[in-house]
Scaffold this motif. Structure first.
Motif, PDB file in Angstrom:
ATOM      1  N   LEU A 156     -10.446  -7.685  -5.297  1.00 53.26           N
ATOM      2  CA  LEU A 156     -10.228  -8.064  -6.404  1.00 53.26           C
ATOM      3  C   LEU A 156      -8.802  -8.470  -7.781  1.00 53.26           C
ATOM      4  N   HIS A 157      -8.241  -8.422  -6.433  1.00 49.95           N
ATOM      5  CA  HIS A 157      -6.384  -8.611  -7.499  1.00 49.95           C
ATOM      6  C   HIS A 157      -6.633  -7.067  -9.064  1.00 49.95           C
ATOM      7  N   ILE A 158      -6.596  -5.737  -8.488  1.00 54.92           N
ATOM      8  CA  ILE A 158      -6.666  -5.217  -9.146  1.00 54.92           C
ATOM      9  C   ILE A 158      -4.347  -4.732  -9.151  1.00 54.92           C
ATOM     10  N   LYS A 159      -4.143  -4.645 -11.157  1.00 54.06           N
ATOM     11  CA  LYS A 159      -2.811  -4.291 -10.933  1.00 54.06           C
ATOM     12  C   LYS A 159      -3.004  -2.808 -10.775  1.00 54.06           C
ATOM     13  N   PRO A 160      -2.007  -2.538  -9.937  1.00 52.05           N
ATOM     14  CA  PRO A 160      -2.436  -0.976  -9.938  1.00 52.05           C
ATOM     15  C   PRO A 160      -0.910  -0.623 -11.504  1.00 52.05           C
ATOM     16  N   LEU A 161      -1.659   1.055 -12.058  1.00 54.59           N
ATOM     17  CA  LEU A 161      -1.071   1.274 -12.911  1.00 54.59           C
ATOM     18  C   LEU A 161       0.281   1.168 -13.260  1.00 54.59           C
ATOM     19  N   ILE A 162       1.096   1.978 -11.764  1.00 59.27           N
ATOM     20  CA  ILE A 162       2.468   2.065 -11.951  1.00 59.27           C
ATOM     21  C   ILE A 162       2.820   1.291 -10.900  1.00 59.27           C
ATOM     22  N   SER A 163       3.825   0.826 -11.121  1.00 56.18           N
ATOM     23  CA  SER A 163       4.499  -0.933 -10.452  1.00 56.18           C
ATOM     24  C   SER A 163       4.871   0.065  -9.312  1.00 56.18           C
ATOM     25  N   ASN A 165       8.573   0.598  -8.426  1.00 58.64           N
ATOM     26  CA  ASN A 165       9.571   2.183 -10.092  1.00 58.64           C
ATOM     27  C   ASN A 165       9.505   3.317  -9.031  1.00 58.64           C
ATOM     28  N   VAL A 166       8.398   3.523  -7.839  1.00 59.54           N
ATOM     29  CA  VAL A 166       8.535   5.005  -6.907  1.00 59.54           C
ATOM     30  C   VAL A 166       8.574   4.797  -5.933  1.00 59.54           C
ATOM     31  N   SER A 167      10.119   5.885  -5.261  1.00 60.76           N
ATOM     32  CA  SER A 167      10.485   5.979  -4.515  1.00 60.76           C
ATOM     33  C   SER A 167       9.545   6.626  -3.181  1.00 60.76           C
ATOM     34  N   ARG A 168       9.953   5.831  -2.207  1.00 58.96           N
ATOM     35  CA  ARG A 168       9.167   5.783  -1.069  1.00 58.96           C
ATOM     36  C   ARG A 168       9.581   7.654  -0.367  1.00 58.96           C
ATOM     37  N   ASN A 169      11.144   7.582  -0.984  1.00 61.77           N
ATOM     38  CA  ASN A 169      11.527   9.363  -0.936  1.00 61.77           C
ATOM     39  C   ASN A 169      10.638  10.485  -1.682  1.00 61.77           C
ATOM     40  N   LEU A 170       9.577   9.835  -2.335  1.00 60.01           N
ATOM     41  CA  LEU A 170       9.129  11.084  -3.213  1.00 60.01           C
ATOM     42  C   LEU A 170       8.274  12.090  -1.725  1.00 60.01           C
ATOM     43  N   ARG A 171       8.063  11.198  -1.405  1.00 63.89           N
ATOM     44  CA  ARG A 171       7.252  12.269  -0.016  1.00 63.89           C
ATOM     45  C   ARG A 171       8.039  13.394   0.630  1.00 63.89           C
ATOM     46  N   TYR A 172       9.138  12.886   0.993  1.00 67.31           N
ATOM     47  CA  TYR A 172      10.240  14.146   1.156  1.00 67.31           C
ATOM     48  C   TYR A 172       9.721  15.510   0.633  1.00 67.31           C
ATOM     49  N   TYR A 173      10.107  14.718  -1.028  1.00 66.45           N
ATOM     50  CA  TYR A 173      10.652  15.542  -1.829  1.00 66.45           C
ATOM     51  C   TYR A 173       8.898  16.462  -2.133  1.00 66.45           C
ATOM     52  N   VAL A 209      -3.713   3.962  -9.312  1.00 64.34           N
ATOM     53  CA  VAL A 209      -2.659   3.730  -9.744  1.00 64.34           C
ATOM     54  C   VAL A 209      -1.668   3.251  -9.235  1.00 64.34           C
ATOM     55  N   LEU A 210      -1.224   4.132  -7.775  1.00 63.70           N
ATOM     56  CA  LEU A 210       0.169   3.105  -6.922  1.00 63.70           C
ATOM     57  C   LEU A 210      -0.480   2.330  -5.948  1.00 63.70           C
ATOM     58  N   LYS A 211      -0.236   1.685  -5.584  1.00 61.80           N
ATOM     59  CA  LYS A 211      -0.513   0.756  -4.365  1.00 61.80           C
ATOM     60  C   LYS A 211       0.355   1.544  -3.596  1.00 61.80           C
ATOM     61  N   HIS A 212      -0.158   2.097  -2.465  1.00 60.26           N
ATOM     62  CA  HIS A 212       0.029   3.118  -1.265  1.00 60.26           C
ATOM     63  C   HIS A 212       0.550   3.907  -1.574  1.00 60.26           C
ATOM     64  N   GLY A 213      -0.165   4.689  -2.895  1.00 65.42           N
ATOM     65  CA  GLY A 213      -0.210   5.537  -3.381  1.00 65.42           C
ATOM     66  C   GLY A 213       0.270   6.642  -2.500  1.00 65.42           C
ATOM     67  N   TRP A 214      -0.511   7.007  -1.749  1.00 63.07           N
ATOM     68  CA  TRP A 214      -1.005   7.951  -1.035  1.00 63.07           C
ATOM     69  C   TRP A 214       0.030   8.467  -0.210  1.00 63.07           C
ATOM     70  N   CYS A 215      -0.585   7.212   1.085  1.00 60.49           N
ATOM     71  CA  CYS A 215       0.556   7.672   2.232  1.00 60.49           C
ATOM     72  C   CYS A 215       1.840   7.153   2.540  1.00 60.49           C
ATOM     73  N   GLY A 216       1.946   6.245   1.290  1.00 59.25           N
ATOM     74  CA  GLY A 216       3.328   5.167   1.038  1.00 59.25           C
ATOM     75  C   GLY A 216       4.303   6.198   0.593  1.00 59.25           C
ATOM     76  N   HIS A 217       3.576   7.063  -0.434  1.00 58.36           N
ATOM     77  CA  HIS A 217       5.287   7.822  -1.799  1.00 58.36           C
ATOM     78  C   HIS A 217       4.977   9.474  -1.158  1.00 58.36           C
ATOM     79  N   LEU A 218       3.364   9.424  -1.375  1.00 57.13           N
ATOM     80  CA  LEU A 218       3.318  11.229  -1.061  1.00 57.13           C
ATOM     81  C   LEU A 218       3.159  12.327  -0.090  1.00 57.13           C
ATOM     82  N   CYS A 219       2.656  11.523   0.733  1.00 50.86           N
ATOM     83  CA  CYS A 219       2.097  12.639   2.097  1.00 50.86           C
ATOM     84  C   CYS A 219       3.132  12.475   2.802  1.00 50.86           C
ATOM     85  N   PRO A 220       3.128  14.720   2.725  1.00 49.16           N
ATOM     86  CA  PRO A 220       4.053  14.973   3.756  1.00 49.16           C
ATOM     87  C   PRO A 220       4.429  15.226   4.350  1.00 49.16           C
TER      88      PRO A 220
END
Lengths: 255, 267
Positions: free
Chosen positions: A99-106, A109-117, A168-179
């Protein structure tokens, strides 16, 4: 192929809960295998310990077996070959692209290391509240419980993850957040099964980087012949499938 | 810009990043904490037999559902997100499906974490004994229980797996009619396992006998009460080492009750 593995594991759990075929009993938090030994989610066990309870040896051994297994194979193969949320976020990814959706947050801008935090935060909060803080919300176990034990409300959290990844965020859960993925990333550097990049065949088309859910791991594409080393690689094989030039393949290696 | 300025700039940048990091971490923790803080607060929920104390139970349970799968009566269920307890932990609703007290207690041994503890069912015997389970305590409301009206109903008494022990029927004279007896069920906290078969059997629209977590309804007498008529309890006195002796120093207060002299003076 990995969809089949994901589905097969879930079907074994369902068979056990609904029809009494006890090959895999329980769920991904802890499973009893062939009524003889246990496998446990290491992050769940770490949270239990952080909350101030020393669990029985069954789960400690179970968590150790799982950790050693993925350590030897490749940490985040759990993510793309076993985890049911992977199917959810991949679907979101597919729909977002279609659908060519552009996520809210690029994504940049969001670190991949967020998941460690998030991983650490889960432990701190477990200690403060006195129960496993991430497992209260864990969409992985929610989805599993929804399917195995039929509690529909768990789907809302799964739906949240789907929409989060979609809008909201491309690959948001698996790529940035999931501990849980964070844990497997840490132990994932040394596994024996890795993607191998043959630089001499590479035409620098960069299609692999487009499909890769963790594109930072493909830093050597077009530069040198080597294995993909970073622990964040999930061995999903998307890059191998898309490559037209025979420059990528799975390889068993100790490097 | 000379080297010193440059170093200062990077240091300032580093400090800024650390502060930023702590800020993000705090925001995340607060949001996450706020989201889950209610989860652990409600403790009105009945746990499987052999469950350790609720406070530790919610720490220990890994939410695998092996006890639920082991239960042959579908009594146990895993809490969903809108349940009154932490999602994924096992519980049962006695009015819907009570615990049928399997003699082999299939739900307890599969527990991998020790949230359900076999030893809690083996305190008095070699083998697991389901009668040692303390899932809750039956509480009777005497306004809605028809036995208290003088109507004969002993449904809970007959449903109780420890009939005559956990629930007894007491007789009392019915003053209203003058010629009948009340047959009143009475629960003993010493024997009640909290299985909920009584609540399940209760004939009123909503159960007049209901299982509650023991801690919620039992109260606690405190260590300073010693039953002088109970030889075992009396022994505790001997074990007490440092007793704060009450010294009878009444010099500051007027002891008018024990000093009768004033009452009998003539003036």
């Amino acid at each position: 192929m990995r969809r089949i593995v994901q589905l097969a594991i879930m079907l074994l759990f369902i068979a056990s809960a609904s029809f009494g075929i006890k090959i895999l009993d329980g769920n991904l938090s802890t499973a009893e295998v062939l009524e003889s030994f246990y496998l446990s989610d290491p992050y769940s066990v770490i949270q239990i310990i952080a909350s101030g309870f020393i669990p029985a040896s069954s789960v400690l051994i179970g968590a150790a077996i799982v950790t050693v297994f993925y350590f030897l194979l490749r940490g985040r193969m759990f993510c793309s070959w076993v985890c049911p949320i992977n199917f959810v976020t991949d679907s979101a990814e597919w729909l977002r692209k279609t659908l060519h959706i552009k996520p809210l947050i690029s994504s940049e801008n969001v670190s991949r290391n967020l998941r460690y935090y998030v991983f650490l935060m889960g432990l701190v909060l477990s200690a403060i509240f006195g129960f496993a803080a991430f497992d209260v919300l864990n969409p992985i176990s929610m989805l599993y419980r929804a399917v195995i034990f039929g509690s529909l409300s768990g789907f809302f959290i799964v739906l949240f993850v789907f929409l989060f990844d979609l809008f909201v965020l491309k690959h948001g859960w698996c790529g940035h957040l999931c501990p849980v993925g964070a844990f497997y990333s840490v132990i994932g550097k040394w596994g024996i099964l890795k993607v191998f990049h043959n630089h001499s065949n590479c035409t620098d088309c960069m299609k692999c980087k487009v499909v890769c859910p963790e594109e930072q791991v493909l830093d050597i594409i077009g530069l040198e012949t080597d294995t993909i080393k970073m622990g964040a690689c999930t061995n999903c094989g998307a890059c191998i499938d898309i490559c037209d030039d025979d420059a990528l393949e799975f390889k068993i290696t100790i490097k | 810009m000379n080297i010193k300025d440059d170093a200062m700039a990077t240091r300032r940048e580093a400090v800024k990043n650390v502060v930023k990091g702590i800020g993000y971490f705090s925001i995340g923790s607060l949001a996450w904490g706020g989201l889950i803080k209610e989860s652990g607060s409600v403790d009105f929920v009945l746990r499987p037999p052999g469950a350790i104390e609720e406070k530790d139970f919610i720490k220990a349970c890994i939410k695998c559902g092996l006890c639920v799968n082991a239960c042959p009566y579908d009594t146990l269920d895993l809490a969903s997100t809108e349940s009154s307890t932490i999602a994924g932990t096992p519980f049962f609703k006695a009015r819907e499906i009570p615990c049928y007290m399997c003699l082999d207690v299939p739900c307890v041994p599969p527990c991998p974490t020790g949230a359900l503890d076999i030893n809690l069912l083996k305190q008095k015997s070699e083998e697991m004994n389901i009668n040692e389970a303390r899932m809750g305590l039956a509480v009777i409301n005497k306004e809605t229980c028809v036995a208290f009206w003088g109507i004969q109903c002993d449904a809970c008494y007959r449903a109780c797996p420890l009939m005559g022990d956990a629930i007894v029927i007491k007789t009392e004279r019915n003053e209203r009619t003058g010629k009948h007896a009340y047959l009143i069920p009475d629960v003993s906290a010493d024997s009640c396992t909290g299985c909920g078969l009584c609540e399940h059997a209760c004939i009123t629209e909503l159960p007049a006998i209901k299982i509650f977590p023991r801690k919620m309804v039992m109260g606690k007498e405190g260590n300073h009460y010693i039953k002088g008529w109970d030889a075992d309890d009396e022994k505790r006195l001997k074990d007490i080492k440092n007793v704060d002796k009450y010294t009878d120093d009444n010099s500051g207060a007027i002891d008018y009750l024990n000093n009768n002299d004033d009452l009998f003076t003539d003036d």
